[in-house]
Design a protein around this motif. Sequence first.
Motif, short mmCIF file in Angstrom:
data_model
loop_
_atom_site.label_atom_id
_atom_site.label_comp_id
_atom_site.label_asym_id
_atom_site.label_seq_id
_atom_site.Cartn_x
_atom_site.Cartn_y
_atom_site.Cartn_z
N ARG A 125 0.96 -0.72 -0.35
CA ARG A 125 -0.20 -0.14 0.24
C ARG A 125 0.54 1.46 -0.10
O ARG A 125 0.44 2.34 -0.18
CB ARG A 125 -0.51 -0.15 1.18
N PHE A 126 1.84 1.16 0.78
CA PHE A 126 3.32 2.53 0.44
C PHE A 126 3.15 2.70 -0.77
O PHE A 126 4.43 3.40 -0.89
CB PHE A 126 3.92 1.90 1.75
N GLY A 127 3.87 1.16 -1.24
CA GLY A 127 4.36 0.73 -2.80
C GLY A 127 5.52 -0.10 -2.71
O GLY A 127 5.65 -1.31 -2.71
N GLU A 128 6.27 -0.27 -3.98
CA GLU A 128 6.87 -1.56 -4.65
C GLU A 128 7.47 -1.76 -3.90
O GLU A 128 8.23 -1.15 -3.11
CB GLU A 128 7.48 -1.73 -6.03
N PHE A 129 8.29 -3.03 -3.55
CA PHE A 129 8.85 -3.60 -2.73
C PHE A 129 10.10 -2.97 -2.74
O PHE A 129 10.80 -3.27 -3.47
CB PHE A 129 9.19 -5.16 -2.07
N GLY A 130 11.09 -2.39 -1.69
CA GLY A 130 12.57 -2.58 -2.02
C GLY A 130 13.07 -4.04 -1.99
O GLY A 130 12.44 -4.64 -1.39
N THR A 131 14.57 -4.10 -2.58
CA THR A 131 14.91 -5.13 -2.82
C THR A 131 15.58 -4.88 -1.19
O THR A 131 17.01 -4.25 -1.73
CB THR A 131 16.28 -4.76 -4.47
N ASP A 132 15.57 -6.42 -0.84
CA ASP A 132 16.48 -6.23 0.23
C ASP A 132 17.73 -6.58 0.03
O ASP A 132 18.45 -7.16 -0.69
CB ASP A 132 15.69 -7.34 1.72
N ALA A 133 19.01 -5.67 0.51
CA ALA A 133 21.11 -5.61 0.58
C ALA A 133 21.47 -6.76 1.10
O ALA A 133 22.40 -7.06 0.55
CB ALA A 133 21.87 -4.17 0.92
N TYR A 134 21.06 -7.19 2.06
CA TYR A 134 21.41 -9.01 2.70
C TYR A 134 20.87 -9.87 2.45
O TYR A 134 21.60 -10.30 3.42
CB TYR A 134 21.31 -8.15 4.75
N PRO A 175 28.79 -15.75 4.41
CA PRO A 175 28.34 -14.34 5.30
C PRO A 175 27.32 -14.30 6.15
O PRO A 175 25.77 -14.83 5.74
CB PRO A 175 28.00 -12.65 4.43
N ILE A 176 27.38 -14.21 7.65
CA ILE A 176 26.62 -14.78 8.41
C ILE A 176 26.08 -13.94 9.93
O ILE A 176 27.12 -12.52 9.80
CB ILE A 176 26.64 -15.86 9.32
N VAL A 177 25.19 -12.89 10.20
CA VAL A 177 24.67 -12.33 11.81
C VAL A 177 23.61 -13.85 12.35
O VAL A 177 23.18 -13.58 12.05
CB VAL A 177 24.11 -11.71 11.04
N GLY A 178 25.06 -13.81 13.23
CA GLY A 178 24.53 -14.88 14.26
C GLY A 178 24.42 -16.55 13.51
O GLY A 178 25.10 -16.46 12.78
N GLU A 179 23.36 -16.00 13.48
CA GLU A 179 22.26 -17.66 12.35
C GLU A 179 21.77 -17.66 11.50
O GLU A 179 21.53 -18.52 10.72
CB GLU A 179 22.04 -19.46 13.29
N MET A 180 21.39 -15.82 11.20
CA MET A 180 21.06 -15.51 10.31
C MET A 180 22.26 -15.65 8.62
O MET A 180 23.37 -15.13 8.40
CB MET A 180 19.98 -13.82 10.16
N LYS A 181 21.52 -16.99 7.95
CA LYS A 181 22.04 -16.48 6.11
C LYS A 181 22.19 -15.29 5.98
O LYS A 181 20.83 -15.00 5.43
CB LYS A 181 21.96 -17.58 6.20
N LEU A 182 23.22 -14.40 5.33
CA LEU A 182 23.15 -13.65 4.75
C LEU A 182 23.43 -13.29 3.08
O LEU A 182 24.07 -14.68 2.31
CB LEU A 182 24.26 -12.86 4.68
N SER A 183 23.00 -12.86 2.11
CA SER A 183 22.91 -13.43 0.42
C SER A 183 23.36 -12.00 -0.12
O SER A 183 22.38 -11.21 0.63
CB SER A 183 22.07 -13.96 -0.10
N MET A 184 24.74 -11.23 -0.69
CA MET A 184 24.60 -9.48 -0.64
C MET A 184 26.28 -9.53 -1.67
O MET A 184 26.70 -10.77 -1.56
CB MET A 184 25.19 -9.44 0.98
N ASP A 185 26.06 -8.31 -2.35
CA ASP A 185 27.12 -8.72 -2.81
C ASP A 185 28.05 -7.64 -2.57
O ASP A 185 27.77 -5.96 -2.30
CB ASP A 185 26.33 -7.51 -4.52
N GLU A 186 29.05 -8.10 -1.86
CA GLU A 186 29.66 -6.99 -0.68
C GLU A 186 30.15 -6.28 -1.47
O GLU A 186 30.23 -4.42 -1.20
CB GLU A 186 31.24 -7.92 -0.20
N GLU A 187 31.44 -6.06 -2.68
CA GLU A 187 31.89 -4.94 -3.43
C GLU A 187 30.88 -3.47 -3.49
O GLU A 187 31.26 -2.96 -3.59
CB GLU A 187 32.11 -5.72 -4.69
N LYS A 188 29.26 -4.00 -4.45
CA LYS A 188 28.46 -2.98 -4.63
C LYS A 188 28.83 -2.64 -3.23
O LYS A 188 27.88 -1.06 -3.38
CB LYS A 188 27.73 -3.42 -5.02
#
Length: 310
Positions: free
Chosen positions: A86-95, A197-210
């Motif tokens: 309702r607020f707008g399109e989804f943003g892409t999560d970077a993490y 890459p992880i934070v705690g046990e949360m698995k991350l998926s990210m483009d570190e360089e960008k």
Amino acid sequence: MIGLKNPDLDMQLYPPSHYDDAANGYTLIQTVPLASAMGAEIRGVDIANITDEQFVQVRDALFRYKMIYFRDQHLEIEHQEALTLRFGEFGTDAYTKGMPGHPHVQCLVKEASTVVDRVFGDGWHTDSPFLARPPSISLLYGKDIPPYGGDTWWCNTVLAYEFLSPRMKSLLEGLKVHMSAKLAIQRTVRKDNQGKPIVGEMKLSMDEEKMITGNFHPLVRTHPDTGFKSLFVDQIYSQGIEGLTEEEARPLLDFLGRHVTSEEFCCRLRWTPGTLTIWDNRQTVHKAYNDYDGYRREMFRTIVNGEVPV
Ligand code: SIN
């Protein structure tokens, strides 16, 4: 802005009349301010069945109070997705890549058994400002909440801007801040035993360089809906200022990072299961706390794609 008196911060920020629902045109919702500086509980709304007319008032209240929250909401992931859209399109999560079947919903979880030095979202920040179009609005739903601890803090960066001297305001006009994830990645992200890459046990998926390359954005930005100016600066992602050397930029960024988080500009929310918060990243910075070892905390987060800051 109503109620500002002088810049020594030791005064009333707003007169109480500022929070008059009738004067603000809120006929379908009730607002209960959390702090003078910002934040309000919204009552009288069942988010799963929110009407178009209520949503208009909720959106207005979000821009007014910068962070709003709703208690005792029984939300399925689909309800949160629908409200976000309702607020707008989804943003892409970077993490992260989101949850299975729900690519735009991030599960932020710390298990009771997890002991880490840092959690996702700690340190004062605005969400992913290193993106070309940083998220305008974030929604966070408390699913599993520790009995105490795990609060979130926010600060009002419009108020922070208003309380700068005229000379400092003109000094900042036209400056561009380099938003980069370099420090955030160094501080918070660890590698699992497969080097992922992880934070705690949360698995991350990210483009570190960008994320580290980041983007330059106006240090003073203007809200597209309200026209208010705010400081677009934080303690995690603001890593330089265009045209200034590191030595020149650092003291200014350190001052601004401390200034926006002055306690007079803040509010602190104690979570309960079923609390939904919504905040405007263009007008706030926020910070999560890692003070609940031994208890589980699970949150669902969605973001709205923002505009290119101006
Ligand atoms: C965030 O920074 O988006 C997370 C805040 C929190 O978990 O309290």
